[in-house]
Every structure is written in structure tokens, then in C-alpha cells.
Motif scaffolding. Structure first.
Motif, PDB file in Angstrom:
ATOM      1  N   CYS A   8      30.728  34.563  30.086  1.00  0.00           N
ATOM      2  CA  CYS A   8      31.598  35.750  30.149  1.00  0.00           C
ATOM      3  C   CYS A   8      33.005  35.409  29.695  1.00  0.00           C
ATOM      4  O   CYS A   8      33.834  36.294  29.526  1.00  0.00           O
ATOM      5  CB  CYS A   8      31.643  36.338  31.563  1.00  0.00           C
ATOM      6  SG  CYS A   8      32.656  35.413  32.737  1.00  0.00           S
TER       7      CYS A   8
ATOM      8  N   CYS B 212      30.473  38.343  37.937  1.00  0.00           N
ATOM      9  CA  CYS B 212      31.826  38.892  38.088  1.00  0.00           C
ATOM     10  C   CYS B 212      32.440  39.339  36.767  1.00  0.00           C
ATOM     11  O   CYS B 212      33.324  40.172  36.755  1.00  0.00           O
ATOM     12  CB  CYS B 212      32.733  37.861  38.748  1.00  0.00           C
ATOM     13  SG  CYS B 212      33.093  36.424  37.693  1.00  0.00           S
ATOM     14  N   GLU B 213      32.001  38.773  35.659  1.00  0.00           N
ATOM     15  CA  GLU B 213      32.582  39.042  34.329  1.00  0.00           C
ATOM     16  C   GLU B 213      34.078  38.780  34.282  1.00  0.00           C
ATOM     17  O   GLU B 213      34.813  39.435  33.565  1.00  0.00           O
ATOM     18  CB  GLU B 213      32.275  40.475  33.879  1.00  0.00           C
ATOM     19  CG  GLU B 213      30.779  40.749  33.781  1.00  0.00           C
ATOM     20  CD  GLU B 213      30.495  42.103  33.176  1.00  0.00           C
ATOM     21  OE1 GLU B 213      30.814  43.108  33.827  1.00  0.00           O
ATOM     22  OE2 GLU B 213      29.959  42.150  32.057  1.00  0.00           O
ATOM     23  N   GLN B 214      34.547  37.836  35.057  1.00  0.00           N
ATOM     24  CA  GLN B 214      35.959  37.458  35.004  1.00  0.00           C
ATOM     25  C   GLN B 214      36.133  35.967  35.272  1.00  0.00           C
ATOM     26  O   GLN B 214      37.200  35.511  35.661  1.00  0.00           O
ATOM     27  CB  GLN B 214      36.771  38.288  35.995  1.00  0.00           C
ATOM     28  CG  GLN B 214      36.148  38.294  37.395  1.00  0.00           C
ATOM     29  CD  GLN B 214      36.994  38.989  38.414  1.00  0.00           C
ATOM     30  OE1 GLN B 214      37.973  38.420  38.874  1.00  0.00           O
ATOM     31  NE2 GLN B 214      36.628  40.202  38.766  1.00  0.00           N
ATOM     32  N   GLY B 215      35.060  35.202  35.098  1.00  0.00           N
ATOM     33  CA  GLY B 215      35.210  33.754  35.143  1.00  0.00           C
ATOM     34  C   GLY B 215      35.324  33.153  36.523  1.00  0.00           C
ATOM     35  O   GLY B 215      35.855  32.059  36.676  1.00  0.00           O
ATOM     36  N   VAL B 216      34.824  33.831  37.540  1.00  0.00           N
ATOM     37  CA  VAL B 216      34.937  33.306  38.902  1.00  0.00           C
ATOM     38  C   VAL B 216      33.604  32.770  39.435  1.00  0.00           C
ATOM     39  O   VAL B 216      33.559  31.709  40.045  1.00  0.00           O
ATOM     40  CB  VAL B 216      35.486  34.389  39.857  1.00  0.00           C
ATOM     41  CG1 VAL B 216      35.412  33.921  41.305  1.00  0.00           C
ATOM     42  CG2 VAL B 216      36.925  34.725  39.497  1.00  0.00           C
TER      43      VAL B 216
ATOM     44  N   GLY C 200      30.491  31.958  37.967  1.00  0.00           N
ATOM     45  CA  GLY C 200      29.686  30.935  37.300  1.00  0.00           C
ATOM     46  C   GLY C 200      28.239  31.322  37.051  1.00  0.00           C
ATOM     47  O   GLY C 200      27.480  30.541  36.472  1.00  0.00           O
TER      48      GLY C 200
ATOM     49  N   LEU D  67      28.960  30.413  42.516  1.00  0.00           N
ATOM     50  CA  LEU D  67      28.816  31.070  43.811  1.00  0.00           C
ATOM     51  C   LEU D  67      27.362  31.420  44.073  1.00  0.00           C
ATOM     52  O   LEU D  67      26.670  31.952  43.215  1.00  0.00           O
ATOM     53  CB  LEU D  67      29.660  32.348  43.854  1.00  0.00           C
ATOM     54  CG  LEU D  67      31.167  32.162  43.761  1.00  0.00           C
ATOM     55  CD1 LEU D  67      31.882  33.510  43.854  1.00  0.00           C
ATOM     56  CD2 LEU D  67      31.684  31.231  44.849  1.00  0.00           C
TER      57      LEU D  67
END
Lengths: 291, 160
Positions: free
Chosen positions: B62, B42-46, B48, B135
């Protein structure tokens, strides 16, 4: 998403750091753990011209539990709070709340100073700081000052920090022996941002509740105390009727936010449910400890 | 690529990396160290997926600039196997069919190895909470949990 370009500075002293911030004139950001700032930059919600990294500045990561107060350095990470046996004894509400912060890897990097400066209304640490009447020590190019936690938080993602100011520590007053506490949170998954959460602390004066404090987060645009719920607790016995009255008072008093996850009416009801449940648990914990 | 030159210590090897300040640790591992086992989702920390171990702690690569990892000891999925011999957790993933598309697998491996080294006394329930950090859209997690427990047996969580 790749992050927007910026200049990077990694000073070794607070003086250098505040001078860099003052020079940048509001266009710079401080970075500590970066666990909120990097996603914000990825989404272009923040695009600072300069990042001032605090990682080489010594003395910001201490946990000191003294007689008069508890002092936590701004670079204390969630993991450090969860690992501290001294904090678990002196301020058990704090690790209980911090256990709800995000996920395992984020708790390894995220810092309490960053959380306060980010001022997300769904963040646990600012709520506990407001509930406990914590003081926030900041340093700027012009010198030091101390800001009460509830005056630091000005709005959602908004603080009263000046552009050149850095949070260096948060100080909590020590709790009296036997203070009871409560915390409960509802999120879609454990670790997701809170849709609503409540925190409370109170003492027992004989059979009656005294010095009650109740705070709510996630459901309102800032973490805040709820005086009508505190009034409903003080001077009463800690029983289901009292807790139900406090829950109803909290639900009625708040101005809930709305977003795609939950409407205002849902959040209002949720705050009441969580508070009643958390207060009941504060008594159950006492009974278990007594057994 | 222009930028500052600095050292990254990954799996016991030092890499001189020249990268712009805005490059994340995850991108630097892949593009500058050539260690493409770390995947970015995701490159937004969601999600993992990009999890690596930095100074003994699993982190999301990330959510960290490469510059911030200067001087740290970094471990990636490439460092798990000893030559031809897979890490016990890697073998357990194969045995338990704990991967399908495999995209999230390096992140799960580094999360589980790092978490159980950091918290060796973790209970089965705590391990389940740790697994919820990442995820996986293929396996439904049950096989991943089974593999983790096979490689790191836990005492059963006492019934309430």
C-alpha cells in the motif's frame, strides 16, 4: 483510503527532474521511497498534481566513506545504512539511530533524502545530520547549492528547499578516532514515531569531555542541538554528576511540544532521562570495548 | 479502467496492467492481476497486512505505486505453495494454529519468508522485532512466532 489522482513522471536525469519541478511551480512532489509521502497522500495531507519519481536516476544511492568525509546519496535506503560495515566503523551513531526507524518493510524502502525533505520532527536521520553538522547537496533548475542540515530544516514538515530543488546527497565530516556517541529513543512501540529521542557525541581530552554535541528530536518542533547541555559536558569528567547536570540542562533548555501521546512536562522529563541514560551507555560501551 | 499500460512480474508470470498512476501495488495485484491473496488492511502503512516481496525485500504494497514496481520481481502469497504442496511456513501456521480469522496471514507469511531469506542469520529476538511490524488482532502473536520458529529454527538467543 485510495490516493488522490496525480500525474506521474519518471525522468532518467536530474536535469529533466528539476525542469519538471520548475514547470509545475510548487504543485509537484518528489517521490523516492514514498514511505512518508504515500500515507500523507492517503490522508489528503498532500495532494500533489505531479509526482516526480527518482527511481530511474542513476548515481543517487552510493555510500562513500572517504578520508575527509562520508557521502551518502539521497536514495540510500535505511536498510543500506544498516547493512554497511564501513558506516558501522566510521559513523556508528548513524546505524544505531536508524535501527529505530519504523518497521522492517519500511526500512527496506525509505530513503534518507526523503526523510530530510519530509522533515518530520520525530525522524532520526535529520537529527543525526543536525548533530553531526552534515551538509546537504541539492540541485535545482538553476544549479547546485549546499545547505547545512540545521538550515535545511525550517520547521515541522517544512524545509528551505525551493520548489524545483532535489536533495542529491548528504555529507558528514569524518569523526576523529575514539569519539564517543550516545543515542536513546522512547516510542510507544519500537518503530513508532519517537515521543522523544536524544543523540550525543563527544571526544575525550585527557580525563575531560571536549567537543560535546547534544541534539534532541521528537520532543521539539524541529531536531535541534541543545547548547546548554553541551556546555555542561565540556571540560568535565564523564561521570554520573556530569551526565546528570547535562540532562538537567537539556530538560530546562528545550521548548517541548504537546500532543495526544504526551504533554510538555512529560517530554521535558523524558529528554533528561534519555540523555542521562544514553551518556552513561556511551561510557559503558567504551569499557566493554576496552575489555 | 484507464491509465498507463505496464508490466508487472508476479510469481514468475508477467501481467500487462492498465491502471491509473495513483493505483497502489496492492490494489493492482488484487484488481488487475486477480491475485486476491494479498489483503489490504489500513492502506496507510501501519498494519503490514499487504506485505509482498519486491526484488527480494518485504515491502508494504500500500506504500508503493504499481508503476514503481515496473521491472521488479514481485512475490505474493499465491507463489508460496508448489502445486498441492504447501510452503513449510504455511504448514507450520496450520500446525501451530497461527491464524484465526486469517486476514493478516498472507502479510505475515510474506514478511517472515522475505525477512528470513533476506536475513538468514536473524536471531529469535530479531525475529520477534520483525513480527512486531505487522498487526494481528486474533492470535496474540505467540502462535505466529512459534510457527515461524518451527519453519525456520533459530539458535537460542544467548543469555546476557
Amino acid at each position: 483510503m485510495k490516493l488522490p489522482a496525480f500525474d506521474y513522471a519518471c525522468p532518467e536525469t536530474l536535469d529533466e527532474a528539476t525542469a519538471l519541478l520548475a514547470e509545475a511551480g510548487g504543485d509537484a512532489k518528489v517521490i523516492a521511497g514514498g514511505q512518508s509521502l504515500l500515507p500523507f497522500m492517503a490522508f489528503r495531507l498532500a495532494a500533489p498534481s505531479l509526482l516526480v519519481d527518482l527511481r530511474k536516476i542513476a548515481g543517487l544511492d552510493g555510500i562513500e566513506v572517504a578520508d575527509g568525509e562520508i557521502r551518502l546519496g539521497a536514495m540510500v535506503r535505511w536498510r543500506d545504512i544498516l547493512d554497511s560495515a564501513a558506516l558501522a566503523r566510521a559513523l556508528p551513531l548513524l546505524p544505531a539511530a536508524i535501527g529505530h526507524v519504523a518497521h522492517y518493510q519500511i526500512r527496506n524502502r525509505g530513503t534518507l533524502g526523503g526523510s530530510l525533505a519530509h522533515a518530520d520532527p520525530a525522524s532520526e536521520f535529520p537529527c543525526i545530520a543536525v548533530l553531526c553538522g552534515a551538509s546537504v547537496d541539492v540541485v535545482g533548475a538553476g544549479g547546485h547549492r549546499t545547505i547545512p542540515a540545521d538550515e535545511l530544516i525550517a520547521g515541522p514538515m517544512e524545509t528551505t528547499l525551493e520548489d524545483d530543488e532535489i536533495i542529491v546527497a548528504v555529507r558528514f565530516p569524518r569523526w576523529p578516532e575514539g569519539r564517543r556517541w550516545a543515542f536513546d529513543e522512547f516510542a510507544l512501540r519500537h518503530g513508532d514515531l519517537a515521543i522523544a529521542a536524544v543523540a550525543a557525541a563527544y571526544d575525550m581530552d585527557g580525563p575531560h569531555i571536549a567537543h560535546a554535541r547534544v541534539a534532541v528530536m521528537g520532543a521539539t518542533d524541529t531536531p535541534q542541538r541543545v547548547p546548554p547541555a553541551e556546555d555542561a559536558l565540556n571540560g568535565r569528567a564523564p561521570d554520573d554528576d556530569t551526565f546528570g547536570a547535562a540532562a538537567a540542562a537539556a530538560s530546562a533548555a528545550i521548548e517541548p511540544t504537546e500532543d495526544l501521546h504526551a504533554g510538555a512536562a512529560y517530554r521535558r522529563a523524558l529528554v533528561g532521562t534519555l540523555l542521562r541514560r544514553a551518556l552513561a551507555e556511551s561510557c559503558a560501551r567504551e569499557r566493554e570495548a576496552a575489555e | 479502467m484507464s491509465g498507463q499500460t505496464f508490466q508487472l512480474h508476479v510469481n514468475g508470470t508477467s501481467y500487462a496492467v492498465t491502471a491509473p498512476d495513483r493505483k497502489t501495488l496492492g490494489d493492482a495485484l488484487r484488481e488487475d492481476c486477480g491475485l486476491t491473496g494479498t489483503h489490504l488492511g489500513c492502506e496507510q502503512g501501519v498494519c503490514g497486512t499487504c506485505t509482498v516481496i519486491v526484488d527480494g525485500r518485504p515491502v508494504r504494497s500500500c506504500l508503493m505505486f504499481a508503476r514503481q514496481a515496473e521491472g521488479a520481481q514481485i512475490r505474493t502469497v499465491e507463489g508460496l505453495a508448489q502445486g498441492e504442496r504447501l510452503h513449510p511456513l504455511q504448514q507450520a501456521f496450520i500446525d501451530a494454529h497461527a491464524l484465526q480469522c486469517g486476514f493478516c496471514t498472507p502479510g505475515f507469511l510474506m514478511l517472515i519468508v522475505g525477512a528470513l531469506e533476506q536475513d538468514p542469520d536473524m536471531t529469535e529476538d530479531e525475529l520477534a522485532e520483525v513480527l512486531s511490524s505487522n498487526l494481528c488482532r486474533c492470535t496474540g502473536y505467540a502462535a505466529i512466532a512459534k510457527a515461524a520458529l518451527a519453519a525456520y529454527p533459530r539458535p537460542a538467543t544467548p543469555a546476557e
